[in-house]
Design a protein around this motif. Structure first.
Motif, PDB file in Angstrom:
ATOM      1  N   LEU A   1       0.792  -1.230   0.000  1.00 31.65           N
ATOM      2  CA  LEU A   1       0.000   0.000   0.000  1.00 31.65           C
ATOM      3  C   LEU A   1       0.820   1.275   0.000  1.00 31.65           C
ATOM      4  CD1 LEU A   1      -2.836  -0.881   2.555  1.00 31.65           C
ATOM      5  CD2 LEU A   1      -2.838  -1.131   0.075  1.00 31.65           C
ATOM      6  N   ALA A   2       2.036   1.219   0.560  1.00 26.68           N
ATOM      7  CA  ALA A   2       2.733   2.470   0.827  1.00 26.68           C
ATOM      8  C   ALA A   2       3.765   2.798  -0.249  1.00 26.68           C
ATOM      9  CB  ALA A   2       3.413   2.394   2.193  1.00 26.68           C
ATOM     10  N   ASP A   3       4.043   4.105  -0.398  1.00 27.62           N
ATOM     11  CA  ASP A   3       5.119   4.548  -1.284  1.00 27.62           C
ATOM     12  C   ASP A   3       6.460   4.413  -0.587  1.00 27.62           C
ATOM     13  OD1 ASP A   3       3.350   5.467  -3.430  1.00 27.62           O
ATOM     14  OD2 ASP A   3       2.710   6.949  -1.961  1.00 27.62           O
ATOM     15  N   THR A   4       6.477   4.731   0.711  1.00 24.37           N
ATOM     16  CA  THR A   4       7.698   4.506   1.486  1.00 24.37           C
ATOM     17  C   THR A   4       7.333   3.838   2.805  1.00 24.37           C
ATOM     18  OG1 THR A   4       7.616   6.642   2.618  1.00 24.37           O
ATOM     19  CG2 THR A   4       8.816   6.581   0.535  1.00 24.37           C
ATOM     20  N   ILE A   5       8.317   3.145   3.374  1.00 24.53           N
ATOM     21  CA  ILE A   5       8.104   2.450   4.643  1.00 24.53           C
ATOM     22  C   ILE A   5       9.143   2.940   5.640  1.00 24.53           C
ATOM     23  CG2 ILE A   5       8.152   0.210   5.816  1.00 24.53           C
ATOM     24  CD1 ILE A   5       7.303  -1.089   3.222  1.00 24.53           C
ATOM     25  N   ALA A   6       8.651   3.346   6.840  1.00 27.21           N
ATOM     26  CA  ALA A   6       9.556   3.692   7.929  1.00 27.21           C
ATOM     27  C   ALA A   6       9.470   2.570   8.951  1.00 27.21           C
ATOM     28  CB  ALA A   6       9.163   5.017   8.562  1.00 27.21           C
ATOM     29  N   VAL A   7      10.599   1.858   9.163  1.00 29.74           N
ATOM     30  CA  VAL A   7      10.600   0.749  10.110  1.00 29.74           C
ATOM     31  C   VAL A   7      11.039   1.261  11.470  1.00 29.74           C
ATOM     32  CG1 VAL A   7      11.483  -1.552  10.618  1.00 29.74           C
ATOM     33  CG2 VAL A   7      11.162  -0.839   8.240  1.00 29.74           C
ATOM     34  N   LEU A   8      10.181   1.055  12.474  1.00 28.02           N
ATOM     35  CA  LEU A   8      10.496   1.513  13.824  1.00 28.02           C
ATOM     36  C   LEU A   8      11.161   0.392  14.604  1.00 28.02           C
ATOM     37  CD1 LEU A   8       9.075   4.161  13.467  1.00 28.02           C
ATOM     38  CD2 LEU A   8       7.715   3.699  15.497  1.00 28.02           C
ATOM     39  N   ASP A   9      12.218   0.750  15.331  1.00 26.15           N
ATOM     40  CA  ASP A   9      12.891  -0.230  16.181  1.00 26.15           C
ATOM     41  C   ASP A   9      13.521   0.518  17.340  1.00 26.15           C
ATOM     42  OD1 ASP A   9      14.095  -2.513  17.202  1.00 26.15           O
ATOM     43  OD2 ASP A   9      15.876  -2.282  15.941  1.00 26.15           O
ATOM     44  N   GLY A  10      13.189   0.101  18.554  1.00 26.59           N
ATOM     45  CA  GLY A  10      13.770   0.720  19.732  1.00 26.59           C
ATOM     46  C   GLY A  10      13.454   2.206  19.853  1.00 26.59           C
ATOM     47  N   GLY A  11      12.301   2.630  19.373  1.00 27.25           N
ATOM     48  CA  GLY A  11      11.876   4.008  19.566  1.00 27.25           C
ATOM     49  C   GLY A  11      12.463   4.994  18.575  1.00 27.25           C
TER      50      GLY A  11
END
Lengths: 521, 374
Positions: free
Chosen positions: B211-221
């Motif tokens: 679905l997304a154009d970009t992905i931001a992966v969250l890890d450890g805040g």
């Protein structure tokens, strides 16, 4: 929302975010303090009378006899109510009994006949129905639905797979009932039984008409003879102790049974047990119960109504009584709803020690007999607030204490449906706090506010005991007018009032069944 | 609203709930007119991030800029109702006392002009069409709608006041598989048609990638990596990012000359992932003095299985074999005990205990890991 079930637990950051305005907390605390007034006054008066005086009044034969009478009635009637309530619920919900929906309605219907109207119906029809056996029959027929309702809820919520597993393991129907169903019903039976006990200890009108003296009727007699002397207050404090004991049991149980209630929804229907040759006896038994608990009182009231109409009903009195009953009912409904809202808000949106305490305190109203609340307020007025004695304000305050729990239960249920994310969504659409209250919160909980108000209105309209003691001079309600005629054995004159009382109680019965009979004082 | 500008700029966002901080100085830039997925496991802080952008919570530190407006800073906090962002909650949060039209028009009556009811009706119809709902649903109550329809109405309601940014909090997680794919397709189409900047919170990597154009992966805040789906999947910046995006074999590697020696043989190294600017190979310790554990990420579908030997192939034994219809998953034990997963849609399915020859298709990215490789 219907049709949507969360597959993941809600984010656990929700707590702490929702802030309750301080004014709500203060208002809830004030309401809790108001409900503590009767207890405080009785305790203060009892302590003030001194130990020797108290022990002389408590440990005399008369008080012990009243205590024994109360105990006898509670043990006898609670046993019968459990037998009738569990039996009827099992037949309706677990067997192939014919006309089950109709029977279900008939088993709830007795709640529409106030116990004192039921007593009038029986004693006017069967004059020999007095003393212990008469009292036992009348109160059992009036209160067994309080066991029937929670047992019904438990039976409907129970997982049918348990019964099926028992059958697969080779248990017979009776063994399944004894070893699987009955243990599941235990919390509901105990809760319903305790609720019946609370009602019995508080019952005044029915027992006075049937002439069976208990602590409750004795408080009234003492009040009549010595006004608010230490004698009345001491008996009242014994009564309060009994009630608090029962209430503690009820509250402990409620806390533990919460998990046992499987949420409603579309539980799979359980397989019904064929009654076979027991169909006829079972149906006949339930028919007999319905005849005794519903048909007989209604027919009796109608008979006296027809017979009494020859001696001309005093129409102006009937109208003015109805008007003042409606007026008091509306006042009580408004007061109770306004008082219940902050308590419900606090307990739903901010779980904690303090909010639980406030909720528990307001629940005391369920366990306090009307006679005790009234006596305490009279005592308070005579000693500290003479200006309030025999005013509408004081009567409405008594109604508020007595009927607050009903409104809180109803409004709480409404607020629980109001997800905080609704308020979030409204905020992102540009709506401020007042707008959220007016456009979202109030419309969503309006039905709950309405049914809370209706329960308080209907409760106040049929209340007898506190009204007898506290109503302003010259003010008569349907209940007190009925009382003065029927205690003077003028059955014909009492009949129109009895009919009106049944009419007013019926909608309350319907509303109360919605909350599984949790609160039905 | 489309364009090459920046819709949301977040710097140093820090927030906690009493215990250890959930967000720890998070930086994120969301480009205008695109859909950005924020992906991470439960409890990684993605919902907190969304609530901070919406203005439901005031973070302990950091700034948030929407377009040109500073909405959150140490000295300033614009309330949610004045931020002009759209919000779609996990289960829709439709107002139960209003019908579909009443829900969609809820935010319209507030715009200063007080447009007439007929204008509202036209807007409602336009928005219903936009989210792909039949106009006959106009006067249904929320409880008469399916879960997917509720989510579409919630989207229409959020789009009605024409916000520049829309925030979606796991909007499809409570839907069943069928209505999930339909609803998410309708949502993407509506967002594209409007050119709205969207932030989609999700824990489902397939949803994020499709679905997304970009992905931001969250890890450890913090944001561990932010890039196009192909980039975060193919060139993960860390082992955690690689695992968050999907099943991965992590194999200890000896690196030399653009190749890695692993239990699966000598593998060709692909281009490197970037956590941010200026993070080259040196950051991984290659050529430097600090030693991290170096691992390569081999996706199960890259592990090919054959009954015959080929140049560079390695012998393995099948430990388990699971059938999924369109493909099957083999768990293989390599010489030395290393276990790897292989996904194949080949018609031939080896049996447990069989000895097979494995090779790796394509190049593999090199990452660091905190834990032991395996």
């Amino acid at each position: 929302m219907a049709g949507v079930t969360g597959t993941r637990p809600a984010p656990r950051l929700r707590a702490g975010r929702v802030s309750v305005p301080p004014v709500v907390g203060v208002a809830a605390a004030l309401v809790a303090l108001l409900t503590l007034v009767p207890l405080a006054v009785i305790a203060y008066d009892t302590v003030g009378a001194g130990w020797s005086e108290v022990s002389r009044l408590v440990f005399r034969d008369r008080t012990l006899e009243l205590l024994a009478n109360t105990g006898k009635l509670v043990v006898g009637s609670v046993s019968l109510c459990v037998l009738l309530g569990v039996g009827a619920a099992y037949l309706v919900w677990r067997t192939d009994l014919p006309f089950r929906r109709l029977v279900h309605v008939a088993m709830v219907a007795p709640l529409a006949v106030p116990a004192f109207v039921n007593a009038y119906a029986w004693s006017s029809l069967v004059p020999s129905a007095d003393g212990y056996s008469g009292a036992l029959v009348v109160v059992t027929l009036s209160y067994f639905p309080l066991v029937y309702l929670p047992v019904t809820a438990a039976l409907r919520g129970a997982d049918p797979a348990l019964v099926e597993s028992a059958a697969a393991l080779g248990l017979s129907a009776s063994a399944t009932f004894r070893r699987v169903t009955l243990p599941q019903l235990r919390p509901a039976v105990l809760g319903g039984g305790l609720l019946v006990a609370l009602h019995l200890v508080a019952e005044f009108g029915a027992l006075a008409l049937i002439r069976f003296p208990t602590l409750s009727t004795a408080v009234y007699d003492q009040f009549r003879s010595s006004f608010s002397g230490p004698a009345a207050n001491t008996v009242a404090s014994v009564l309060v102790l009994v009630c608090l004991l029962l209430l503690t049991g009820e509250l402990t149980l409620r806390g533990r049974t919460a998990y046992a209630r499987v949420g409603g929804g579309a539980a799979r229907a359980s397989v019904r047990i064929p009654l076979g040759r027991w169909t006829l006896p079972a149906a006949a038994g339930l028919l007999l119960l319905t005849l005794a608990a519903v048909v007989l009182p209604v027919v009796s009231v109608m008979r006296w109504f027809v017979a009494g109409s020859s001696s001309a009903v005093d129409l102006p009195v009937l109208l003015s009584t109805t008007a003042s009953t409606l007026g008091l009912g509306v006042l009580a409904a408004l007061t109770v709803t306004v008082a219940a809202l902050p308590v419900a808000w606090l307990t739903v949106r901010r779980r904690g020690v303090l909010s639980t305490l406030v909720e528990r305190i307001t629940y005391i109203g369920t366990g306090l007999p009307g006679i005790v609340v009234a006596l305490a307020l009279v005592t308070l007025a005579l000693h500290a607030l003479p200006a309030l004695y025999q005013t509408t304000t004081m009567l409405v305050a008594a109604y508020a204490i007595l009927f607050l729990p009903r409104a809180i239960v109803s409004i709480r249920a409404g607020l629980l449906q109001l997800s905080p994310s609704l308020e979030d969504a409204a905020a992102t659409l540009g709506v401020g706090p007042i707008g959220v209250l007016v456009r979202v919160v109030i419309p969503v909980i309006a039905p709950a506010l309405g049914s809370g108000a209706a329960l308080a209105f209907l409760g106040a309209s049929t209340e007898l005991t506190a009204t007898l003691l506290l109503s302003p001079l010259g003010t008569q309600t349907l209940a007190t007018q009925f009382w003065s005629y029927s205690s003077a054995i003028d059955y014909g004159a009492a009949a129109p009032y009895a009919a009106l009382l049944i009419l007013v109680s019926a909608p309350a019965a319907v509303l109360l069944t919605r909350y599984d009979g949790q609160v039905a004082s | 609203m489309t364009g090459e500008g920046v819709a949301i700029t977040i710097e140093g966002l820090t927030h906690g709930y009493g215990g250890p901080a959930v967000l720890r100085g998070l930086d994120l830039t969301v480009p205008s007119g695109h859909t950005t997925a924020v992906l991470g496991p439960s409890g990684c802080g993605k919902t907190t991030l969304l609530r901070a952008i919406a203005g439901f919570i005031r973070p302990q530190a950091g700034t948030i800029v929407l377009g040109e407006t500073i909405v959150t800073s140490p000295t300033r906090s614009v309330p949610a109702r004045a931020r002009h962002v759209g919000y779609v909650a996990q289960e829709g949060a439709l107002f139960p006392h209003r019908d579909v039209a009443g829900n969609i028009a809820f935010g319209l009556s507030l715009s200063g002009l007080r447009p007439r009811a007929r204008t509202h009706a036209a807007r409602v119809d336009e928005l219903l069409t936009l989210v792909g709902l039949d106009l006959s649903l106009r006067h249904r109550m929320p409880h008469e709608l399916s879960g997917g329809q509720q989510q579409r109405v919630a989207l229409a309601r959020a789009l009605a006041p024409e916000p520049s940014v829309i925030l979606l909090d796991e909007p499809f997680s409570s839907l069943d598989t069928q209505s999930r794919s339909e609803t998410s397709a309708a949502t993407t189409a509506a967002l594209r048609a409007r050119g709205v900047t969207a932030v989609l919170i999700t824990h489902d990597p397939r949803e994020a990638m499709s679905l997304a154009d970009t992905i931001a992966v969250l890890d450890g805040g913090v944001v561990a990596q932010h890039g196009a789906p192909e980039e975060v999947y193919g060139r993960p910046a860390s082992a955690t990012v690689a695992r968050t995006l999907g099943p991965a074999n992590l194999l200890a590697a000896d690196v030399r000359d653009g190749h890695a020696d692993t239990a699966l043989g000598c593998l060709e190294l692909g281009p490197r992932g970037h956590a941010g600017p200026d993070r080259g190979l040196a950051d991984l310790g290659v050529g430097g003095s600090t030693r991290h554990t170096l691992v390569v990420v081999v996706r199960p579908e890259q592990v090919l299985v054959s009954s015959s030997e080929s140049p560079g192939s390695v012998v393995a034994q099948v430990v388990s074999s699971t059938y999924h219809g369109h493909d099957h998953l083999l768990r293989l034990r390599l010489a030395g005990g290393t276990v790897v997963d292989s996904r194949s849609s080949s018609a031939v399915r080896p049996q447990v205990g069989d000895h097979v020859h494995t090779s790796v298709d394509g190049s593999v990215p090199l990452v660091t890991t905190d834990g032991p490789a395996g």
